[in-house]
Each structure stands twice: as C-alpha cells, then as structure tokens.
Scaffold this active site. Structure first.
Site: not given
Ligand code: NAD
Length: 317
Positions: A13-14, A50, A140, A144
């Site tokens: 998306q980004l 990858d 997640y 982070k």
C-alpha cells in the site's frame, strides 16, 4: 556520492506510492524497487528480494551501489494474528538483515516504519505522547516496538542513521491496504463510490488515528531530508494526521452520497483497535523536523471520492 535508494516491500500500500515519490525526487534510475514478486506494469528498476535472505539484500546493495534503504516489508496487525510466530520471524528477520547489511555497507540512511500498534493499555488513549509506555497486544505491535529499540541500538552503537515514523492508519486511493486494522477506512470509500452498502468490521465509535497517503509520504521524505542533528528521537516519531471513527467517516460520506449505508459487524479487529490510541501527540515531530499534516477528514473524503470516481471511470454525481 550519488543517492541510490533501495525500497524493500515496494509493492505494498505504501511502497507503491513511495517509490513514485522517490523516483520523482532522485530520478527513475536511482530507485530500486523490490518485493517478493515482480509487479506487472511497474516502471523503473525492480529486483526480486525476499528480505529474510541476507545474501540477496547484500547482492542488490552491492550491484546497484545503494546508499539509502527504505524497509517497508512486514506482516501487518490483523494478518499477523493468524500466524503469530511466523509474523515475529518475518518482521524481525527482515529488520535485522536490513540493519546488518546497512552497517556492513556504510549505508547513509535507513527508513524503518513503526506504527501506532506499539501502544497498548499502558498508554493514555488521547493525545498519546511519544514517550508513552509500550505494552502492545498484537505480535505486529510487539515486533514494531522491539524494532524501534533495535533501530535506536544501531544508531547508538554503530552510528547508523536509522529514522522511523509511527504511521497511523494510512488512507489512499492509489493502492489497496495489506491486512491492517484500519483497512476499513480505505474500503469504505470504494463501496461508497460504487454505490454499494458497507459492512464495517469495527464498532461505530472506534476512533483511531489516521493519515492521508499524501501526508504520510511527505512526512517520510521530510524526515529523511532533515539534518541528522535534528533527529533527536531515534526509536520512532509519533505522527498524527487526523482521528475519526467509522460513524464520523460515514457521516462525511453521506454529505456527498446521501443514500450511503453502513452497518456494523465488529470482528477480532475491534479487540485490536480497543488497545490503540484514539489520537496521537506528535509534538516531537513538529518541533524537531517541522511536521505539519495537511488533510483533515473533510479534505480526505473529498479527495478519496474524486480520485476513486476517476479510477472507476464514473461520471460526476
Ligand atoms: P503492505 O502489506 O501493503 O505491503 C508490505 C509489502 O511487503 C508487500 O508488498 C509484501 O509482499 C512485502 N513483503 C512481505 N514479506 C516480505 C519479505 N520477506 N521480503 C520482501 N518483501 C516482503 O504494507 P504497507 O501498508 O505498505 O506498510 C508498509 C510498512 O508501513 C509496514 O512496515 C507497515 O508495518 C508500516 N505501516 C503501515 C500502515 C498502514 O496503514 N498501511 C500503518 C502503520 C505502519
């Protein structure tokens, strides 16, 4: 030395939007986009990487004489809960590889996005400060929060210039989201423009921090352009755009499409959203490198609808 940028996770998306912005800034031949698979129709330099494979990143960095790395590859909040241990492995392994390749090749600057998912019950929910306690509830968020500390470690220990933003949910018409908890706020616009009802996986009052894609990309480039001395926060910067709930976004949409219908069917993603801030205090970003968002909910809604109408080739309402 000429700037050559490597973007890892460039099909997302980004990444797909950031690559274009970087191509405009540095020239099409000075940006190497990379992802697990080639992207059909992509214009520019592309390498399959990858990022769990250290040697492959090293090879591309050497071949193209890369000077900056933007490491976007990750498994996101909602998708990550399906396979927690695998998510941890991928998110951490890819980050360690990027940090190590960067250290060994004297990479000038590294960008590592963090997220509002680093916050949990230990942080105040309104105007959450940059230095709030971090007790993330998703794998997640844990990856982070841990990644931010490793970014700071590489800066303090090796002088590697790693810079990071805690993105809120990113809203854009250019690309589709990849499995996060704020994805509804992109999907809702597609349904509105197509004249379809929308089923929301969050509660109507689930207020979350969000940011327009244009603001998120500009923030990234401004952060990376800032003088090294200005970057005092070496874990990650809170970044605010605007905050809203599903009911508020639906209300804004009905100003343009009065017949738009939304119904609520909250699923496991509501539990993730419950732990996240309602709004973010980004004073550090504003003071240290001059951050200023441009899009509020009204401007975001107008732009999303105008651009998606053009995308779907619909005549003006
Ligand atoms: P996305 O899921 O849309 O894209 C991630 C890309 O990484 C995908 O194209 C995927 O193929 C690639 N990828 C996955 N594993 C890989 C691997 N092993 N090697 C190489 N590539 C791999 O994600 P996005 O929304 O573009 O997010 C980009 C970054 O920004 C992520 O680190 C994410 O955590 C962070 N972020 C995004 C948001 C948001 O709202 N989109 C919010 C906060 C933080």
């Amino acid at each position: 030395m000429e700037t050559v940028v490597l973007v890892i996770g460039a099909n997302g998306q980004l990444g797909s939007v950031l690559v274009k912005a970087l191509q405009d800034k540095f020239g099409i031949n000075n940006v190497i986009a990379s992802d697990l698979r080639y992207r059909d129709g992509f214009k520019g330099q592309f390498e399959i990487i990858d990022a769990t494979d250290f040697e492959r990143i090293q090879e591309v960095v050497e071949t193209h004489k890369v000077t900056q790395i933007y490491h976007l590859a990750a498994i996101l909040s909602a998708k990550g809960e399906e396979h927690p241990l695998q998510t941890w492995d991928i998110n951490m392994k890819t980050l360690f590889n990027v940090l190590e390749v960067s250290r060994l090749n004297n990479i000038e600057k590294v960008f590592f996005p963090s997220s509002i998912a680093v916050f949990g019950d230990g942080a105040v929910k309104y105007e959450t400060p940059n230095t709030a306690y971090l007790d993330p509830a998703t794998v997640y968020g844990i990856s982070k929060a841990t990644g931010e500390n490793w970014a700071q470690y590489y800066f303090l220990r090796y002088g590697l210039d790693v810079r990071s933003l805690r993105y809120p949910g990113v809203i854009g018409y250019q690309s589709l989201p990849g499995g996060g908890t704020t994805d509804y706020a992109v999907d809702i616009f597609h349904k509105a423009v197509l004249g379809e009802p929308f089923q929301c996986f969050l509660n109507e009052d689930a207020t979350l921090p969000m940011i327009m894609m244009e603001d998120a990309i500009r923030a990234t480039i401004e952060l990376m352009d800032a003088p090294k001395e200005a970057i005092k926060t070496r874990t990650s910067y809170n970044l605010a755009g605007t905050s809203f709930s599903p009911a508020e976004i639906a209300n804004e949409i009905t100003k343009i499409y009065p017949d738009f219908k939304i119904e609520y069917a909250p699923d496991f993603r509501q539990q993730i959203a419950d732990k996240w801030p309602n709004s973010i205090d980004d004073t550090a970003a504003r003071e240290e490198w001059g951050w200023q968002p441009e899009f509020n909910l009204e401007a975001m809604t107008k732009t999303m609808i105008k651009e998606l109408k053009a995308y779907y080739n619909l005549i003006p309402a």
